[in-house]
Design a protein around this motif. Structure first.
Motif, mmCIF file in Angstrom:
data_model
loop_
_atom_site.group_PDB
_atom_site.id
_atom_site.type_symbol
_atom_site.label_atom_id
_atom_site.label_comp_id
_atom_site.label_asym_id
_atom_site.label_seq_id
_atom_site.Cartn_x
_atom_site.Cartn_y
_atom_site.Cartn_z
ATOM 1 N N LEU A 74 0.845 -1.189 0.000
ATOM 2 C CA LEU A 74 0.000 0.000 0.000
ATOM 3 C C LEU A 74 0.876 1.232 0.000
ATOM 4 O O LEU A 74 1.722 1.395 0.882
ATOM 5 C CB LEU A 74 -0.902 0.017 1.242
ATOM 6 C CG LEU A 74 -1.830 -1.190 1.416
ATOM 7 C CD1 LEU A 74 -2.517 -1.137 2.772
ATOM 8 C CD2 LEU A 74 -2.857 -1.226 0.291
ATOM 9 N N LEU A 97 -6.519 -4.743 7.993
ATOM 10 C CA LEU A 97 -6.867 -5.269 6.667
ATOM 11 C C LEU A 97 -7.189 -6.760 6.768
ATOM 12 O O LEU A 97 -8.167 -7.233 6.196
ATOM 13 C CB LEU A 97 -5.732 -5.018 5.676
ATOM 14 C CG LEU A 97 -5.980 -5.469 4.238
ATOM 15 C CD1 LEU A 97 -7.178 -4.737 3.641
ATOM 16 C CD2 LEU A 97 -4.752 -5.241 3.387
ATOM 17 N N ILE A 112 -11.938 -8.722 0.345
ATOM 18 C CA ILE A 112 -11.705 -7.672 1.331
ATOM 19 C C ILE A 112 -13.013 -6.898 1.444
ATOM 20 O O ILE A 112 -13.506 -6.353 0.448
ATOM 21 C CB ILE A 112 -10.567 -6.706 0.917
ATOM 22 C CG1 ILE A 112 -9.277 -7.457 0.560
ATOM 23 C CG2 ILE A 112 -10.332 -5.652 1.998
ATOM 24 C CD1 ILE A 112 -8.539 -8.042 1.713
ATOM 25 N N VAL A 115 -14.005 -1.786 1.347
ATOM 26 C CA VAL A 115 -12.726 -1.158 1.012
ATOM 27 C C VAL A 115 -12.819 0.365 1.092
ATOM 28 O O VAL A 115 -13.894 0.952 0.936
ATOM 29 C CB VAL A 115 -12.213 -1.584 -0.380
ATOM 30 C CG1 VAL A 115 -11.897 -3.056 -0.417
ATOM 31 C CG2 VAL A 115 -13.169 -1.190 -1.480
ATOM 32 N N ASP A 119 -7.033 1.306 0.686
ATOM 33 C CA ASP A 119 -6.786 -0.087 0.297
ATOM 34 C C ASP A 119 -6.251 -0.206 -1.128
ATOM 35 O O ASP A 119 -5.950 -1.304 -1.579
ATOM 36 C CB ASP A 119 -8.067 -0.922 0.435
ATOM 37 C CG ASP A 119 -8.529 -1.042 1.875
ATOM 38 O OD1 ASP A 119 -7.667 -1.153 2.772
ATOM 39 O OD2 ASP A 119 -9.752 -1.025 2.114
ATOM 40 N N TYR A 123 -1.710 -6.084 -4.847
ATOM 41 C CA TYR A 123 -2.013 -7.288 -4.063
ATOM 42 C C TYR A 123 -1.355 -8.480 -4.746
ATOM 43 O O TYR A 123 -1.355 -8.575 -5.976
ATOM 44 C CB TYR A 123 -3.522 -7.494 -3.961
ATOM 45 C CG TYR A 123 -4.196 -6.497 -3.052
ATOM 46 C CD1 TYR A 123 -4.640 -6.887 -1.793
ATOM 47 C CD2 TYR A 123 -4.376 -5.179 -3.432
ATOM 48 C CE1 TYR A 123 -5.252 -5.977 -0.940
ATOM 49 C CE2 TYR A 123 -4.982 -4.258 -2.584
ATOM 50 C CZ TYR A 123 -5.414 -4.661 -1.344
ATOM 51 O OH TYR A 123 -6.007 -3.756 -0.497
#
Length: 159
Positions: A74, A97, A112, A115, A119, A123
């Motif tokens: 992130l 998270l 997830i 969000v 976020d 990933y």
């Protein structure tokens, strides 16, 4: 040296994973000619703030897999683990998270919940084989704020 991804052979990489070729622009600004490590093969995903993000592993896991580490980078933070999937259990990391993350076996995916724009990031699903080799799957996730209807804006703010 080829790139870590093998997709941009003209790109040279420093030992810290940063591209070494840049084009100077105006002032202190430079343009990077190469994608950041781990993003050249990423699938792009866009989701609205407040909704759920679903990252689908489109291929089956190899028969000799031992773990899948879901991680994220992130903004300027180092890569952090979200959760690790093993054949008999799921081990979440200790983060906010991770508290919003769920792994699904059918279909193979990471969810997830709720969000936010924080976020947004890269990933990774790092699929670890019993031999120790690792297959990487990558998703470039952009979380957008609410889209406002132009007509409602005009009606609420007459010219």
């Amino acid at each position: 040296d080829p790139s870590p991804l093998g997709t941009t052979p003209w790109c040279r990489w420093n030992s810290d994973g940063s591209p070494s070729q840049t084009v100077p622009l105006h002032g202190d600004t430079a343009l990077t000619l190469c994608p950041p490590p781990g993003t050249g093969e990423c699938r792009n995903r866009t989701v609205l703030t407040g909704s759920d993000l679903h990252l689908l592993l489109e291929e089956q896991l190899p028969p000799d897999w031992s773990a899948v580490d879901w991680k994220v980078t992130l903004e300027a933070q180092p890569r952090q683990r979200i959760l690790t999937v093993r054949k008999d259990r799921v081990d979440p990391a200790n983060s906010t998270l991770s508290q919003r993350a769920t792994f699904h076996w059918e279909p193979l995916s990471l969810q997830i919940r709720a969000v936010t724009q924080a976020d947004s990031g890269i990933y990774y699903a790092e699929i670890v084989k019993s031999t120790g080799s690792v297959l990487n799957k990558c998703f470039h996730v952009s979380v957008w704020g609410e889209c406002l209807d132009p007509l409602s804006i005009l009606l609420s703010h007459p010219l």
